[in-house]
Design an enzyme around this catalytic site. Structure first.
Site, PDB file in Angstrom:
ATOM      1  N   ASP A  94       0.727  -1.109   0.032  1.00 32.60           N
ATOM      2  CA  ASP A  94      -0.011  -0.002   0.046  1.00 32.60           C
ATOM      3  C   ASP A  94       0.945   1.233  -0.167  1.00 32.60           C
ATOM      4  O   ASP A  94       0.278   2.391   0.430  1.00 32.60           O
ATOM      5  CB  ASP A  94      -0.910   0.007   1.195  1.00 32.60           C
ATOM      6  CG  ASP A  94      -0.077  -0.066   2.440  1.00 32.60           C
ATOM      7  OD1 ASP A  94       0.947  -0.229   2.553  1.00 32.60           O
ATOM      8  OD2 ASP A  94      -0.960   0.369   3.659  1.00 32.60           O
ATOM      9  N   GLU A  95       2.209   1.090  -0.485  1.00 25.95           N
ATOM     10  CA  GLU A  95       2.824   2.277  -0.358  1.00 25.95           C
ATOM     11  C   GLU A  95       4.004   2.427  -1.363  1.00 25.95           C
ATOM     12  O   GLU A  95       4.282   1.119  -1.849  1.00 25.95           O
ATOM     13  CB  GLU A  95       3.572   2.343   0.959  1.00 25.95           C
ATOM     14  CG  GLU A  95       4.352   3.764   1.214  1.00 25.95           C
ATOM     15  CD  GLU A  95       4.804   3.643   2.563  1.00 25.95           C
ATOM     16  OE1 GLU A  95       5.502   4.529   3.266  1.00 25.95           O
ATOM     17  OE2 GLU A  95       4.935   2.636   3.372  1.00 25.95           O
TER      18      GLU A  95
END
Length: 398
Positions: A94-95
């Site tokens: 998620d990054e």
């Protein structure tokens, strides 16, 4: 991404928006994987035991995690990033880091690019993200954390040092509880105080590598570039048990299964390990690790298990109960790259086991993950956490 797992779940459960929502395991020793910002207001955080999270926020709605769904949404988000720049380095599911220095002519200044990215992700996926920008990866990551949720914060190069010097020293990468304590004992609690401390003093307190790195970070120096391809540093597999696992035989069986899982991942990625590590967590949460360098690189479960079993007997010879046990293969090299320069085993040669295990790989791919296994694992049946077989989860790359 903002509370990514929860946000993905709310796409299908919009009635829960605005409510405290937790994604994670609910049985036994389940932990929090993600929490909505409403739940975080009660003190709930990732990696917290679920029982503790529910004591803090008893009205929270708990949803089980669905990793396949999160990976699919992650792929969609990462593909949107690549429409702005080909220089995308996923940091986790998620990054990501994006180097947009070559996209300024097409998309405008950094703040504009950040707003466009946030709008595009929301429009295409329904998910919210926060975007931080800076002249280095370290500052960009700090900025993204400061503007959550659904925010944008760009720190220019000229603003970097003043921005950093307002922060506590724990904001620096690599400053955990132990390092913070050593710095606090020397009167260093802020990044500014650390920056103004002579480098040699930091080296004496923390060691050369960490002292020099933290001093550089405190002055905004971080030369790392965005890397579109990452070389894995380790392959690991660990298991937390619903009830503590005791007995040397039981612990060895778990290690055998984990070693096989790690070795399969090594072979699948064309890597071999030159190091092996054992991780144990006692019931009181104390964690110990032991590691060693292998005589030659290996990608066989048989070799990894023999080495890690010796570590187990060194640190836990009587089979004391553990809460968690894990295996990590590290110092990875390309398969075959170390065979010419290091001596082969005098007995029980790795290459014979390698061929046997590759045959097993093909059988598992064709007939399923429980089609064949070492005799020591036969008849194991249902494990303590309710799943069948040992170590069903795949080994993870780092």
């Amino acid at each position: 991404m903002d509370a990514f797992f929860v946000a993905v779940e709310l796409l299908e459960r919009p009635e829960l928006r605005g409510e405290p929502v937790i994604v994670g395991g609910t049985a036994g020793r389940g932990v929090v994987s993600s929490a909505s910002y409403e739940a975080r207001a009660f003190g709930v955080r990732s990696a917290m035991p679920m029982a503790e999270a529910l004591r803090l926020c008893p009205t929270a709605v708990v949803l089980p995690g669905q990793m396949a769904k999160y990976r699919e949404h992650s792929r969609r988000v990462m593909s949107l990033f690549e429409e702005f720049t080909p220089l995308v380095e996923p940091l986790s599911i998620d990054e990501a880091f994006l180097d947009v220095s070559g996209a300024l002519t097409l998309f405008g200044p950094p703040a504009s690019i950040a707003r466009q990215i946030r709008a595009r992700v929301l429009e295409e996926t329904g998910l919210s993200c926060s975007v931080g920008g800076g002249a280095s990866k370290f500052v960009a990551k700090l900025a993204s954390g400061k503007c959550k949720p659904a925010g944008t914060l760009i720190i220019s190069e000229a603003e970097t040092v003043p921005f950093l010097h307002t922060l506590p020293v724990t904001a620096l990468w690599g400053v955990g509880a132990a390092t913070a304590t050593r710095l606090r004992e020397r009167g260093i609690t802020t990044v500014r105080e650390l920056a103004e401390t002579p480098k040699q003093t930091l080296i004496c307190a923390l060691g050369t590598a960490q002292g020099e790195r933290l001093h550089d970070l405190a002055w905004g120096r971080d030369p790392r570039r965005v890397e579109t391809s990452r070389r894995e540093k380790s392959v690991s597999h660990e298991q937390t048990f619903m009830t503590d696992l005791a007995g040397i035989t039981e612990l060895e069986r778990e290690l055998r299964a984990q070693s096989d899982a790690v070795a399969r991942r090594l072979r699948a990625t064309g890597l071999e390990a030159r190091g092996i590590a054992l991780k144990l967590r006692w019931p009181d949460f104390t964690t110990v690790t032991r590691s060693r360098v292998l005589a030659e690189p290996s990608d066989t479960g048989h070799r990894l298990f023999r080495e890690v079993r010796e570590l187990l007997h060194e640190v836990n010879p009587h089979g004391r109960a553990v809460r968690l046990i894990g295996v990590r293969a590290d110092h990875l090299v390309e398969a075959g790259s170390g065979l010419a320069e290091l001596p082969l085993w005098e007995d029980d040669r790795d290459d014979e086991w390698r061929e046997a295990e590759r045959t097993i790989d093909r059988a598992l791919e064709k007939f399923g993950k429980h089609a064949i296994r070492p005799a020591s694992l036969l008849g194991r049946g249902e494990r303590r956490d309710g799943t069948t077989g040992l170590s069903d989860r795949p080994a993870s790359l780092n």
